[in-house]
Structures are given as structure tokens and as C-alpha cells.
Design a protein around this motif. Structure first.
Motif, PDB file in Angstrom:
ATOM      1  N   ALA A 164       0.849  -1.181   0.000  1.00 63.68           N
ATOM      2  CA  ALA A 164       0.000   0.000   0.000  1.00 63.68           C
ATOM      3  C   ALA A 164       0.894   1.243   0.000  1.00 63.68           C
ATOM      4  O   ALA A 164       1.971   1.244   0.586  1.00 63.68           O
ATOM      5  N   LYS A 165       0.431   2.297  -0.694  1.00 61.51           N
ATOM      6  CA  LYS A 165       1.201   3.545  -0.764  1.00 61.51           C
ATOM      7  C   LYS A 165       0.262   4.708  -0.487  1.00 61.51           C
ATOM      8  O   LYS A 165      -0.679   4.938  -1.252  1.00 61.51           O
ATOM      9  N   PHE A 166       0.492   5.373   0.616  1.00 60.71           N
ATOM     10  CA  PHE A 166      -0.372   6.515   0.917  1.00 60.71           C
ATOM     11  C   PHE A 166       0.343   7.448   1.888  1.00 60.71           C
ATOM     12  O   PHE A 166       1.348   7.085   2.516  1.00 60.71           O
ATOM     13  N   SER A 167      -0.174   8.659   1.982  1.00 62.31           N
ATOM     14  CA  SER A 167       0.346   9.649   2.929  1.00 62.31           C
ATOM     15  C   SER A 167      -0.820  10.495   3.408  1.00 62.31           C
ATOM     16  O   SER A 167      -1.844  10.612   2.730  1.00 62.31           O
ATOM     17  N   PHE A 168      -0.672  11.061   4.597  1.00 58.72           N
ATOM     18  CA  PHE A 168      -1.707  11.906   5.173  1.00 58.72           C
ATOM     19  C   PHE A 168      -1.301  13.370   5.045  1.00 58.72           C
ATOM     20  O   PHE A 168      -0.182  13.744   5.415  1.00 58.72           O
ATOM     21  N   THR A 169      -2.210  14.181   4.511  1.00 58.81           N
ATOM     22  CA  THR A 169      -1.973  15.618   4.399  1.00 58.81           C
ATOM     23  C   THR A 169      -3.107  16.353   5.119  1.00 58.81           C
ATOM     24  O   THR A 169      -4.059  15.727   5.590  1.00 58.81           O
ATOM     25  N   VAL A 170      -2.999  17.669   5.216  1.00 61.47           N
ATOM     26  CA  VAL A 170      -4.029  18.457   5.911  1.00 61.47           C
ATOM     27  C   VAL A 170      -4.560  19.538   4.968  1.00 61.47           C
ATOM     28  O   VAL A 170      -3.830  20.049   4.102  1.00 61.47           O
ATOM     29  N   ASN A 171      -5.853  19.876   5.158  1.00 57.64           N
ATOM     30  CA  ASN A 171      -6.439  20.977   4.389  1.00 57.64           C
ATOM     31  C   ASN A 171      -5.862  22.318   4.817  1.00 57.64           C
ATOM     32  O   ASN A 171      -5.577  23.183   3.993  1.00 57.64           O
ATOM     33  N   ARG A 172      -5.702  22.483   6.115  1.00 55.67           N
ATOM     34  CA  ARG A 172      -5.135  23.724   6.653  1.00 55.67           C
ATOM     35  C   ARG A 172      -4.471  23.417   7.981  1.00 55.67           C
ATOM     36  O   ARG A 172      -4.788  22.448   8.660  1.00 55.67           O
ATOM     37  N   ARG A 173      -3.573  24.284   8.342  1.00 54.33           N
ATOM     38  CA  ARG A 173      -2.804  24.093   9.569  1.00 54.33           C
ATOM     39  C   ARG A 173      -3.619  24.553  10.773  1.00 54.33           C
ATOM     40  O   ARG A 173      -4.307  25.566  10.725  1.00 54.33           O
ATOM     41  N   SER A 174      -3.540  23.795  11.870  1.00 50.66           N
ATOM     42  CA  SER A 174      -4.249  24.183  13.091  1.00 50.66           C
ATOM     43  C   SER A 174      -3.443  25.220  13.861  1.00 50.66           C
ATOM     44  O   SER A 174      -2.281  25.486  13.549  1.00 50.66           O
ATOM     45  N   GLY A 175      -4.075  25.799  14.892  1.00 52.11           N
ATOM     46  CA  GLY A 175      -3.345  26.673  15.797  1.00 52.11           C
ATOM     47  C   GLY A 175      -2.381  25.867  16.646  1.00 52.11           C
ATOM     48  O   GLY A 175      -2.366  24.634  16.610  1.00 52.11           O
ATOM     49  N   ASN A 176      -1.576  26.536  17.454  1.00 49.16           N
ATOM     50  CA  ASN A 176      -0.591  25.841  18.276  1.00 49.16           C
ATOM     51  C   ASN A 176      -1.269  24.977  19.334  1.00 49.16           C
ATOM     52  O   ASN A 176      -0.854  23.854  19.594  1.00 49.16           O
ATOM     53  N   ASP A 177      -2.341  25.496  19.960  1.00 51.10           N
ATOM     54  CA  ASP A 177      -3.119  24.712  20.918  1.00 51.10           C
ATOM     55  C   ASP A 177      -4.162  23.906  20.147  1.00 51.10           C
ATOM     56  O   ASP A 177      -5.065  24.471  19.530  1.00 51.10           O
ATOM     57  N   VAL A 178      -4.047  22.590  20.205  1.00 52.03           N
ATOM     58  CA  VAL A 178      -4.924  21.721  19.420  1.00 52.03           C
ATOM     59  C   VAL A 178      -6.087  21.185  20.255  1.00 52.03           C
ATOM     60  O   VAL A 178      -7.241  21.210  19.826  1.00 52.03           O
ATOM     61  N   LEU A 179      -5.788  20.704  21.465  1.00 49.70           N
ATOM     62  CA  LEU A 179      -6.818  20.065  22.288  1.00 49.70           C
ATOM     63  C   LEU A 179      -6.502  20.274  23.758  1.00 49.70           C
ATOM     64  O   LEU A 179      -5.366  20.046  24.196  1.00 49.70           O
ATOM     65  N   LYS A 180      -7.519  20.726  24.507  1.00 47.40           N
ATOM     66  CA  LYS A 180      -7.391  20.856  25.964  1.00 47.40           C
ATOM     67  C   LYS A 180      -8.541  20.100  26.622  1.00 47.40           C
ATOM     68  O   LYS A 180      -9.707  20.320  26.292  1.00 47.40           O
ATOM     69  N   ILE A 181      -8.195  19.195  27.540  1.00 48.07           N
ATOM     70  CA  ILE A 181      -9.190  18.446  28.306  1.00 48.07           C
ATOM     71  C   ILE A 181      -8.958  18.733  29.783  1.00 48.07           C
ATOM     72  O   ILE A 181      -7.847  18.529  30.288  1.00 48.07           O
ATOM     73  N   ASN A 182      -9.992  19.223  30.448  1.00 53.57           N
ATOM     74  CA  ASN A 182      -9.859  19.621  31.851  1.00 53.57           C
ATOM     75  C   ASN A 182     -10.836  18.851  32.729  1.00 53.57           C
ATOM     76  O   ASN A 182     -12.048  18.875  32.497  1.00 53.57           O
ATOM     77  N   ASP A 183     -10.315  18.155  33.734  1.00 57.29           N
ATOM     78  CA  ASP A 183     -11.124  17.488  34.776  1.00 57.29           C
ATOM     79  C   ASP A 183     -12.255  16.644  34.180  1.00 57.29           C
ATOM     80  O   ASP A 183     -13.390  16.685  34.663  1.00 57.29           O
ATOM     81  N   LEU A 206     -11.404  22.416  21.685  1.00 63.53           N
ATOM     82  CA  LEU A 206     -10.603  22.296  20.466  1.00 63.53           C
ATOM     83  C   LEU A 206     -10.000  23.639  20.110  1.00 63.53           C
ATOM     84  O   LEU A 206     -10.628  24.682  20.290  1.00 63.53           O
ATOM     85  N   GLY A 207      -8.774  23.617  19.591  1.00 61.47           N
ATOM     86  CA  GLY A 207      -8.091  24.840  19.220  1.00 61.47           C
ATOM     87  C   GLY A 207      -8.583  25.399  17.890  1.00 61.47           C
ATOM     88  O   GLY A 207      -9.465  24.838  17.227  1.00 61.47           O
ATOM     89  N   ALA A 208      -7.982  26.509  17.488  1.00 60.19           N
ATOM     90  CA  ALA A 208      -8.376  27.192  16.249  1.00 60.19           C
ATOM     91  C   ALA A 208      -8.066  26.322  15.030  1.00 60.19           C
ATOM     92  O   ALA A 208      -7.007  25.696  14.947  1.00 60.19           O
ATOM     93  N   ASN A 209      -9.022  26.275  14.110  1.00 61.84           N
ATOM     94  CA  ASN A 209      -8.870  25.592  12.817  1.00 61.84           C
ATOM     95  C   ASN A 209      -8.663  24.080  12.945  1.00 61.84           C
ATOM     96  O   ASN A 209      -8.165  23.440  12.019  1.00 61.84           O
ATOM     97  N   VAL A 210      -9.042  23.503  14.084  1.00 63.96           N
ATOM     98  CA  VAL A 210      -8.855  22.062  14.263  1.00 63.96           C
ATOM     99  C   VAL A 210      -9.955  21.300  13.521  1.00 63.96           C
ATOM    100  O   VAL A 210     -11.144  21.551  13.704  1.00 63.96           O
ATOM    101  N   GLN A 211      -9.530  20.368  12.674  1.00 65.77           N
ATOM    102  CA  GLN A 211     -10.447  19.478  11.958  1.00 65.77           C
ATOM    103  C   GLN A 211     -10.099  18.043  12.336  1.00 65.77           C
ATOM    104  O   GLN A 211      -8.959  17.606  12.185  1.00 65.77           O
ATOM    105  N   ILE A 212     -11.086  17.300  12.851  1.00 67.40           N
ATOM    106  CA  ILE A 212     -10.839  15.958  13.384  1.00 67.40           C
ATOM    107  C   ILE A 212     -11.124  14.895  12.333  1.00 67.40           C
ATOM    108  O   ILE A 212     -12.134  14.928  11.640  1.00 67.40           O
ATOM    109  N   GLY A 213     -10.213  13.935  12.239  1.00 63.16           N
ATOM    110  CA  GLY A 213     -10.435  12.712  11.471  1.00 63.16           C
ATOM    111  C   GLY A 213     -10.398  11.536  12.434  1.00 63.16           C
ATOM    112  O   GLY A 213      -9.457  11.405  13.224  1.00 63.16           O
ATOM    113  N   TYR A 214     -11.421  10.677  12.388  1.00 62.20           N
ATOM    114  CA  TYR A 214     -11.568   9.601  13.381  1.00 62.20           C
ATOM    115  C   TYR A 214     -11.524   8.238  12.710  1.00 62.20           C
ATOM    116  O   TYR A 214     -12.234   7.987  11.730  1.00 62.20           O
ATOM    117  N   TYR A 215     -10.676   7.351  13.257  1.00 64.61           N
ATOM    118  CA  TYR A 215     -10.593   5.963  12.777  1.00 64.61           C
ATOM    119  C   TYR A 215     -11.137   5.066  13.875  1.00 64.61           C
ATOM    120  O   TYR A 215     -10.607   5.013  14.989  1.00 64.61           O
TER     121      TYR A 215
END
Length: 641
Positions: free
Chosen positions: A316-335, A391-400
Motif C-alpha cells: 500500500a502507498k499513501f500519505s496523510f496531508t491536511v487541508n489547513r494548519r491548526s493553531g498551536n493549541d490543538v486540544l485541551k481536556i480539563n477534569d 478544540l483549538g483554532a482551525n482544528v479538523q478531526i479525522g476519526y478511525y
């Protein structure tokens, strides 16, 4: 001692050739892995060796006294007994011998026998012999062995009285593995034994196999497990077998080196053949050089021409790319806390996590702690009891999803992608599917007819096309063969986004993780680094905790009953503390004396002593140093008293 030999084995299913001229040798204490792509014939070979399947050509030699034990994939224990009673059945011979010993003991108390000294002495001699044989065979240890295996495979004592019929499929598979381990055959044959095992149980199984007294043959896609357990690799590729010495990592290096060597030899020979053919063509018609040309032609005809090294089969030959870059803070989970409505207690609570762009975080922890549930909480499929997910700025989630529930079983492979992206040409969709090894009529197959590995590749193809910048991956290496796992690793290593993933594949975690988040019901702990670093830190923490516990016990003993010996230890400890302080003071005194000497030298400098303000400042500084020096001298004298 040679336990098993396979010579020139060939197997066909109808007209389809599966195995050809397979050679394999198993000696006592060998640790062998059989590797190859899905469909290469690994499980077929195990079935043949274990006598479950016939073969067309070749020979299998095994001494009659050598015993084989085989655990096939997805083999669950089927019994109406309790867990404990089922395990006891393995040792019925010990139970019978033990009963015989009890009966002999009862006879010893018979008054009539005591009167017959000769018969009594014969009974004692026979009893001593049987008891010694019972002991040497492990008759007094079998219950301990059962307990060790059950605990190692995560069957706590509270479950031992449970009926096997009440267990899940995965638990029955683990129990079948446990029963086979307890039988201790000379050759232990395991087909994917790491399925349904969490990391803690895998670690236990590695230790058990490494100390196993017989030989072990393993088929597994768990590369970390193979690195820890085996020292011989047989690769099944293009129907043939090739032997390599070493663990899985060594096999990869040898295989690459062998291919480079064979390719260079092939290219060298091709160059020589071309040179000889050119010479023959130019000189065969000339009278003066005909004989030489004919001689070269004979050499060429006698030459054993090498085949070009086959190299790897298509991957198999594949690579993962992104539509746009996210902000520096991607995900914050608190308590964050979560429990299912039908459960009394939370799966986890007070969970904390902060991910930045480029982080690759592996979620580890025991089965049932809520790792998959956490990913579903992040995508909104579940709702938390307490806490927040940001979720941070411009974050787009892909779920497997490890269950591939996002695939539509009623669709064709082609339509599974094309319906999602109808504006892409069919040719381009087919090209993408071809990169995931769906070629020709494969794309017109129903999704429901695909194997586990094929569904996994299709789900990865869909994920790739989303071009998300945050990937949530739940057991992405399940169902993938070794080659596909390595392709996936390479694609994710080069991925420019962030990754949060659940995996029991420790080799995969080592390759990919920048952080490891250990989940426990009451707390979560974040470790920087890969899996090996996480294990090292855990071991360090356990050793430190044991040391602290030992110190606490010592202190408690001192408080309750402080002996003269302990007092003497305290005095010695205090003495060592004083000695260390004296050394520190002497060093400080030397420093102060040096500073005072430097100031006095400055005060002798004409440029300095003519400057009234500078002189005053230096004198004050000298006075302060002298006072501090005096204090140190007093402390030094006190410590020496």
C-alpha cells in the motif's frame, strides 16, 4: 535435540499453490517466528505441522515422544466447567497420585499393619519413593502454576468460580491460551497469541515464553512481542520460506542487506553478460577473432544466469496531508469524568490533557479503562459527566474506529469513497483505492465481503481523503499485516498534523509517540517520550515507591521500638551530615579568604586607594566578608566539638 523437521513441504488448494518446498527445523529451546503477509500461508503451515491439515509433497519428521500443543486463531475454550475446575483437569494425574498417597497414609495407621513390621516397612519404602517422584514431577506445585497463569492472563481469584459459558469470546480465547501453557508440550505452537491481550498481559506472556522449557513457534503481527521473544525468523513469501537468525528487528536489517547484496551481484553479472555479448557480436565474423568469440559464446552458454531479486511484493502507498494548519493549541481536556448510565462507577475521572500542534499522544492503560470512550467523547459521540473538552483554532478531526462502523456494508468498495467525494473522477478514486491495494475488479466487491485487513485499509483510505489536522485513531494496526503496519507508520511519521491514538502495538507506539498518556480509573499521567521511555519511568517510579515504603516502615519501627542499633545508625547518619557540612564550610571559607585577599590587593593599587569612594566601598565589602568568614569559622569550630 531436534524436535521437528519439515523438508520440501508443498501444499495446494485445488489449482492454487500455497506453499512450495518449505523447510523448517525446530530444536529444543528454539524460539521461532513465522512471518509473512496476510494470505502467505502462515496459518496453513501451522495447521500442517500440528496435524490439523494434510500436505501434498514433502516430509515432516517428529520423534514419537515429542508432544505438540497448538492454539489456532480465535480458538475459545468451550466448556461447562468453572475456570478453576477446567484448569484442574489438566493435572488429573497429579490428583490421582495424590489420592493414592493419602490412601497409603491411611494404611500406615492400621493397627494390623503396624504389627507386621515387614509389610509396614515395605509400605514406608513404597510411600517414600512415590512421594519423591510426585515432588520431582511438580505434584506440590501445580495449583501454584494454575494461579500464576490465571493471574497473568487477568483472571483474578474472584472469577475462578465463574462458569466458562458466562465468559466473553476474548476471555475464552485467553483461557484457551492459559490451558495450553499449563499442559507444557515440548513444542508450543501459537497463532496470533497476542490477540485480546492488553499491554500488561503481553508483558507477562513475554516473560512466560522466555522461561518456557520447550520450543515455541509463533505467528504474530506484534513486532515488539517478536523482538522480545524469538531468535529465529522464517519468512513465508511467494510460497517459499527463508530463514533468518535473530529477532524481528534483526530480520528486517538482514533482509534489506541481502536484497542489496543480491541486486548488486545481479547487476554485476548483467554488465558482464552485456560485455560478452557485445564482444561476440563484433568479433564472430572476423577471421582473426572468430575463435575468441566462439570461446566467449561457450562461456556465456555455460554461465548460470541469476534471476533478478524479487524484492518486496506490492505494498500500500499513501500519505496523510491536511487541508489547513491548526493553531498551536490543538486540544485541551480539563477534569474530564465519564461513566455509562448502566454503571455505578466512572470509567475515568479528573482526566487532564493538553495537546499542541505536532504532538503524537498514545493512550495506554488496562482494558476497560475508557480509552476508546475518550476518543468518542472528543468527537461528540458520547457526553461527559463533568469537565470540558476544548478544540483549538482551525482544528479538523479525522476519526478511525477500530470496529470500522463508519463503513457501509451494503456499498461497493468504489462507492464507499466516491459517494463521499462525488466531484472526483472515477479514475482518480480508482487510483486512490489502488494505492491501498484495491485494483481491478476488487473495487466492485461489496464492503461486507472484505476481510478484516481489507476493511482496515478501506477505512484508512477514507481517513486519508478527509485531510484532517487532528487524527483520532482507535487501534489502527488491528487486522493489518506487518508490511501494512510499516507503511502506516511511515505515513503517520511524516504527517504534519497532531495524533491522539489508542494502541496495544508497542512497536507502533515506539515509532510514533512523542507522549504516552497512561489512563487509570482514578488518575491519568502524561509521560514525555516513546513506549520504552514510559516503561523505564514506570519502573523507576515503582522502585522509588518501594524505597519510600521501606523507609516509612523503618521510621515506624524506630518510633515504636527504637533500639540501640537504630540510635547508633542515627548517630552515624548525623556524623556523616556534619562531615559533609564541614567540607562545605571549608570550601566556603576558602572562597571568602580568596575574595578578601583580592580586595586587599586592590586597596594597594594607587589608582584605587587615591579614589576615596572606591576605597570606602571596598573596605565595607571587606568588612562584610570578614564577618561572614567569622560566622563560618564559629560554625566550623562548633561542628568539630
Amino acid at each position: 535435540m531436534i524436535y521437528l523437521q519439515v523438508n520440501n513441504l508443498t501444499k495446494q488448494f485445488g489449482a492454487e499453490l500455497i506453499l512450495s518446498n518449505i523447510k523448517l527445523e525446530v530444536k529444543q529451546h528454539d524460539r521461532i517466528a513465522i512471518v509473512g503477509r496476510n494470505g502467505a500461508g502462515k496459518s496453513t503451515l501451522l495447521n500442517i505441522i500440528s496435524g490439523q491439515l494434510g500436505y501434498d509433497e514433502g516430509e515432516i519428521h517428529k520423534p514419537k515422544e515429542v508432544s505438540l500443543g497448538y492454539l489456532a486463531q480465535h480458538t475459545g475454550l468451550d466448556s461447562n466447567e468453572t475456570i478453576w475446575q477446567e484448569m484442574l483437569q489438566i493435572f488429573q494425574h497429579f490428583q490421582q497420585e495424590e489420592q493414592a498417597l493419602r490412601e497409603m497414609e491411611a494404611k500406615m495407621g492400621d493397627p494390623d499393619l503396624l504389627d507386621d513390621q515387614q509389610a509396614y516397612q515395605q509400605l514406608l519404602t513404597s510411600y517414600d519413593f512415590k512421594q519423591e517422584q510426585f515432588k520431582l514431577a511438580g505434584g506440590y506445585q501445580y495449583e501454584t502454576e494454575i494461579k500464576a497463569v490465571l493471574n497473568g492472563l487477568h483472571f483474578p481469584e474472584s472469577m475462578w468460580s465463574a462458569s466458562i459459558t458466562s465468559l466473553s469470546g476474548g476471555q475464552k480465547t485467553r483461557l484457551a491460551l492459559g490451558k495450553l501453557l499449563l499442559t507444557k508440550p515440548d513444542v508450543l505452537i501459537l497463532d496470533e497469541p497476542t490477540n485480546h491481550l492488553d499491554i500488561q498481559t503481553l508483558t507477562w506472556l513475554e516473560g512466560y515464553i522466555n522461561s518456557y522449557p520447550g520450543a515455541v513457534i509463533i505467528v504474530s503481527h506484534d513486532r515488539y512481542f517478536l523482538d522480545k521473544t524469538v531468535d529465529i525468523i522464517y519468512e513465508i513469501s511467494r510460497h517459499h520460506s527463508t530463514k533468518y537468525l535473530g529477532n524481528y528487528s534483526a530480520y528486517l536489517q538482514q533482509k534489506a542487506a541481502n536484497y542489496e547484496r543480491d541486486l548488486k551481484q545481479y547487476e554485476k553479472q548483467q554488465t558482464e553478460i552485456k560485455r560478452m555479448e557485445d564482444f561476440i557480436q563484433k568479433n564472430i565474423v572476423r577471421a582473426s577473432t572468430t575463435k575468441r568469440a566462439q570461446s566467449r559464446r561457450k562461456q556465456l552458454e555455460k554461465m548460470e544466469v541469476m534471476d533478478k531479486p524479487a524484492g518486496e511484493a506490492s505494498s500500500a502507498k499513501f500519505s496523510f496531508t491536511v487541508n489547513r494548519r491548526s493553531g498551536n493549541d490543538v486540544l485541551k481536556i480539563n477534569d474530564l469524568s465519564f461513566r455509562y448510565q448502566d454503571k455505578d462507577s466512572s470509567l475515568f475521572s479528573q482526566l487532564q490533557l493538553h495537546m499542541e500542534r505536532g504532538d503524537s499522544v498514545a493512550l495506554v492503560g488496562p482494558n476497560g479503562v475508557g480509552k476508546s470512550s475518550l476518543l468518542k467523547l472528543i468527537i461528540g459521540a458520547l457526553q461527559p459527566d463533568t469537565g470540558e473538552i476544548l478544540l483549538g483554532a482551525n482544528v479538523q478531526i479525522g476519526y478511525y474506529d477500530q470496529e470500522q462502523t463508519q463503513l457501509h456494508t451494503n456499498k461497493l468498495v468504489l462507492n464507499e469513497l466516491w459517494d463521499e467525494y462525488p466531484f472526483i473522477d472515477e479514475k482518480d478514486i480508482r487510483t486512490i483505492l489502488g494505492n491501498f491495494l484495491f485494483s481491478g475488479d476488487d473495487v466492485l466487491r461489496s464492503v461486507s465481503a472484505l476481510s478484516g485487513g481489507e476493511k482496515a485499509r478501506l477505512a484508512l483510505a477514507k481517513l486519508m481523503m478527509e485531510k484532517a489536522n487532528l487524527l483520532l485513531l482507535d487501534e489502527p494496526t488491528n487486522h493489518l499485516d506487518l508490511d501494512s503496519k510499516e507503511v502506516l507508520e511511515s505515513a503517520l511519521i511524516d504527517y504534519p498534523g497532531s495524533i491522539l491514538f489508542v494502541s496495544h502495538d508497542r512497536y507502533f507506539i515506539n515509532k510514533l509517540a512523542t507522549h504516552v498518556l497512561e489512563m487509570q480509573p482514578e488518575q491519568t499521567t502524561l509521560y514525555w517520550g516513546d513506549y520504552d521511555y514510559y516503561i523505564a519511568k514506570k519502573q523507576e517510579e515503582e522502585e522509588l515507591a518501594a524505597l519510600q515504603q521501606a523507609e516509612i516502615k523503618t521510621e515506624q519501627t524506630v518510633v515504636t521500638n527504637k533500639s540501640d542499633f537504630e540510635k547508633e545508625k542515627e548517630l552515624k547518619r548525623e556524623k556523616r551530615r556534619k562531615e559533609r557540612r564541614i567540607i562545605e564550610i571549608e570550601s566556603e571559607i576558602e572562597g571568602y579568604e580568596q575574595e578578601i585577599e583580592e580586595i586587599e590587593q586592590l586597596l594597594c593599587d594607587p589608582e584605587i586607594f587615591q579614589d576615596h569612594e572606591k576605597t570606602t566601598e571596598l573596605n565595607h565589602q571587606n568588612k562584610r566578608l570578614a564577618e561572614q568568614l567569622e560566622e563560618l569559622m564559629e560554625e566550623w569550630e562548633t561542628l568539630h566539638d
